[in-house]
Design a protein around this motif. Structure first.
Motif, PDB file in Angstrom:
ATOM      1  N   TRP A  99       1.135  -1.733  -0.079  1.00 41.37           N
ATOM      2  CA  TRP A  99       0.389  -0.041   0.084  1.00 41.37           C
ATOM      3  C   TRP A  99       0.760   1.413  -0.026  1.00 41.37           C
ATOM      4  O   TRP A  99       2.137   0.847   0.646  1.00 41.37           O
ATOM      5  N   LYS A 108      -6.472   9.141   7.696  1.00 44.13           N
ATOM      6  CA  LYS A 108      -8.282   9.193   7.610  1.00 44.13           C
ATOM      7  C   LYS A 108      -8.528   8.230   7.791  1.00 44.13           C
ATOM      8  O   LYS A 108      -9.968   7.264   7.433  1.00 44.13           O
ATOM      9  N   ASN A 139       9.441   1.414   9.285  1.00 44.60           N
ATOM     10  CA  ASN A 139       8.603   1.554   9.050  1.00 44.60           C
ATOM     11  C   ASN A 139       6.757   1.539  10.677  1.00 44.60           C
ATOM     12  O   ASN A 139       5.754   0.805   9.742  1.00 44.60           O
ATOM     13  N   ALA A 141       4.418   3.313  10.377  1.00 44.14           N
ATOM     14  CA  ALA A 141       3.105   3.410  10.359  1.00 44.14           C
ATOM     15  C   ALA A 141       1.988   2.431   8.954  1.00 44.14           C
ATOM     16  O   ALA A 141       1.407   1.448   9.366  1.00 44.14           O
TER      17      ALA A 141
HETATM   18  C1  LIG Z   1       1.386   2.623   5.404  1.00 42.62           C
HETATM   19  C2  LIG Z   1       1.072   3.795   4.527  1.00 42.62           C
HETATM   20  C3  LIG Z   1      -0.587   3.919   3.802  1.00 42.62           C
HETATM   21  C4  LIG Z   1      -0.164   4.340   6.067  1.00 42.62           C
HETATM   22  O1  LIG Z   1      -1.548   5.048   6.401  1.00 42.62           O
HETATM   23  P1  LIG Z   1      -1.679   5.658   7.373  1.00 42.62           P
HETATM   24  O2  LIG Z   1      -2.682   6.841   6.635  1.00 42.62           O
HETATM   25  O3  LIG Z   1      -1.469   5.763   8.774  1.00 42.62           O
HETATM   26  O4  LIG Z   1      -3.069   4.604   7.549  1.00 42.62           O
HETATM   27  P2  LIG Z   1      -4.413   4.800   7.532  1.00 42.62           P
HETATM   28  O5  LIG Z   1      -4.970   5.428   5.739  1.00 42.62           O
HETATM   29  O6  LIG Z   1      -5.268   3.459   7.626  1.00 42.62           O
HETATM   30  O7  LIG Z   1      -5.249   5.660   8.736  1.00 42.62           O
HETATM   31  C5  LIG Z   1      -4.775   5.305   9.928  1.00 42.62           C
HETATM   32  C6  LIG Z   1      -4.916   6.305  10.403  1.00 42.62           C
HETATM   33  O8  LIG Z   1      -6.131   7.166  10.946  1.00 42.62           O
HETATM   34  C7  LIG Z   1      -7.344   7.553  11.625  1.00 42.62           C
HETATM   35  N1  LIG Z   1      -8.159   7.735  11.104  1.00 42.62           N
HETATM   36  C8  LIG Z   1      -8.605   9.021  10.997  1.00 42.62           C
HETATM   37  N2  LIG Z   1      -9.845   8.547  10.176  1.00 42.62           N
HETATM   38  C9  LIG Z   1     -10.140   7.495  10.820  1.00 42.62           C
HETATM   39  C10 LIG Z   1     -11.267   6.499  10.210  1.00 42.62           C
HETATM   40  N3  LIG Z   1     -12.918   7.133   9.565  1.00 42.62           N
HETATM   41  N4  LIG Z   1     -11.148   5.268   9.879  1.00 42.62           N
HETATM   42  C11 LIG Z   1      -9.785   4.656  10.008  1.00 42.62           C
HETATM   43  N5  LIG Z   1      -8.885   5.338  11.149  1.00 42.62           N
HETATM   44  C12 LIG Z   1      -8.949   6.817  10.503  1.00 42.62           C
HETATM   45  C13 LIG Z   1      -6.829   6.634  12.489  1.00 42.62           C
HETATM   46  O9  LIG Z   1      -6.577   7.128  14.427  1.00 42.62           O
HETATM   47  C14 LIG Z   1      -4.936   6.686  12.176  1.00 42.62           C
HETATM   48  O10 LIG Z   1      -4.480   6.950  12.669  1.00 42.62           O
HETATM   49  P3  LIG Z   1      -3.207   7.012  13.429  1.00 42.62           P
HETATM   50  O11 LIG Z   1      -1.809   6.462  12.819  1.00 42.62           O
HETATM   51  O12 LIG Z   1      -2.150   8.630  14.415  1.00 42.62           O
HETATM   52  O13 LIG Z   1      -3.722   6.294  14.796  1.00 42.62           O
HETATM   53  C15 LIG Z   1       1.235   5.381   4.502  1.00 42.62           C
HETATM   54  O14 LIG Z   1       2.083   6.048   5.934  1.00 42.62           O
HETATM   55  C16 LIG Z   1       2.143   5.569   3.548  1.00 42.62           C
HETATM   56  O15 LIG Z   1       1.566   5.603   2.309  1.00 42.62           O
HETATM   57  N6  LIG Z   1       3.389   5.466   3.110  1.00 42.62           N
HETATM   58  C17 LIG Z   1       4.586   5.296   2.204  1.00 42.62           C
HETATM   59  C18 LIG Z   1       4.595   4.499   1.634  1.00 42.62           C
HETATM   60  C19 LIG Z   1       4.839   3.702   2.443  1.00 42.62           C
HETATM   61  O16 LIG Z   1       5.949   3.339   3.165  1.00 42.62           O
HETATM   62  N7  LIG Z   1       3.895   2.338   2.041  1.00 42.62           N
HETATM   63  C20 LIG Z   1       4.492   0.909   3.139  1.00 42.62           C
HETATM   64  C21 LIG Z   1       5.787  -0.077   2.498  1.00 42.62           C
HETATM   65  S1  LIG Z   1       5.675  -1.302   3.309  1.00 42.62           S
END
Ligand SMILES: CC(C)(COP(=O)(O)OP(=O)(O)OC[C@H]1O[C@@H](n2cnc3c(N)ncnc32)[C@H](O)[C@@H]1OP(=O)(O)O)[C@@H](O)C(=O)NCCC(=O)NCCS
Length: 184
Positions: A99, A108, A139, A141
């Protein structure tokens, strides 16, 4: 096995085949070093982004070794938010998910929601038995996302890769079809 049924609709998102119109938005976030930090290779040039979008638009998903990269869009608001990858790994019923979101689309819950759509595709439509995710231990996140999806940490492979000028420890998370079916 049949090709996959698209688009996939979740509560807030549409996962669909990439199109030429996605190129500028795709390049917008893939040209950032911050996006590339945990992905193989450096930030993309425009030519590399063009090649990727062209490849993603023309995927074939029919046999082991094939993979698909789907564009993520918000329902009711055209525009690329990021992408989800599903690989059909060699070996019976094995898949791998990946992802990336544009920075403005993070925080979000979109990655969680899109990944749930991809796990559903893998387990319910493609009949996969197990889906894994592999990531750099730094990583966080991505690791938090795996845990939010109900994936188990299965392995920690110390200094498995050398990229971005340093050794990286790889975490392997996975989820089985029966765990997916019975998750809370
Ligand atoms: C990895 C990645 C996709 C994660 O994205 P992310 O935004 O943290 O994950 P989500 O979209 O599921 O969002 C989760 C966050 O939204 C919040 N959130 C807000 N509204 C929400 C809702 N309606 N439902 C669920 N979560 C919600 C959650 O609390 C969480 O926040 P937190 O991390 O502060 O606890 C992103 O960091 C990314 O693209 N990184 C760069 C590319 C990468 O490294 N890819 C992976 C290689 S292995």
């Amino acid at each position: 096995m049949p090709d996959i049924t698209l688009p996939i609709r979740t509560e807030r998102l549409i996962l669909r085949r990439f199109e030429g119109r996605d190129l500028d938005a795709f390049h917008g976030y893939h040209s950032m070093p911050e996006t590339a930090r945990f992905l193989p290779g450096p930030a993309k040039t425009y030519t590399q982004s063009m090649e990727r979008v062209g490849k993603y638009a023309n995927f074939v998903f029919e046999k082991e070794g094939d993979w698909v990269c789907l564009a993520i869009e918000a329902k009711g608001s055209a525009g690329l938010l990021g992408e989800m990858v599903l690989k059909w790994l060699p070996g019976r019923g094995q898949g791998e998910a990946g992802w990336t979101l544009a920075p403005g689309a993070r925080g979000k819950g979109y990655a969680t929601e899109a990944a749930e759509g991809v796990l559903k595709l893998g387990f319910e439509e493609l009949g996969f038995h197990r889906i894994e995710a592999r990531l750099d231990e730094l990583n966080t996140a991505s690791a938090v996302l795996c845990e939010r999806l109900g994936m188990r940490l299965e392995a920690r492979l110390v200094d498995k890769w050398h990229y971005k000028g340093q050794w990286a420890t790889e975490l392997v998370y996975s989820i089985l079809e029966k765990e997916w079916r019975t998750r809370g």
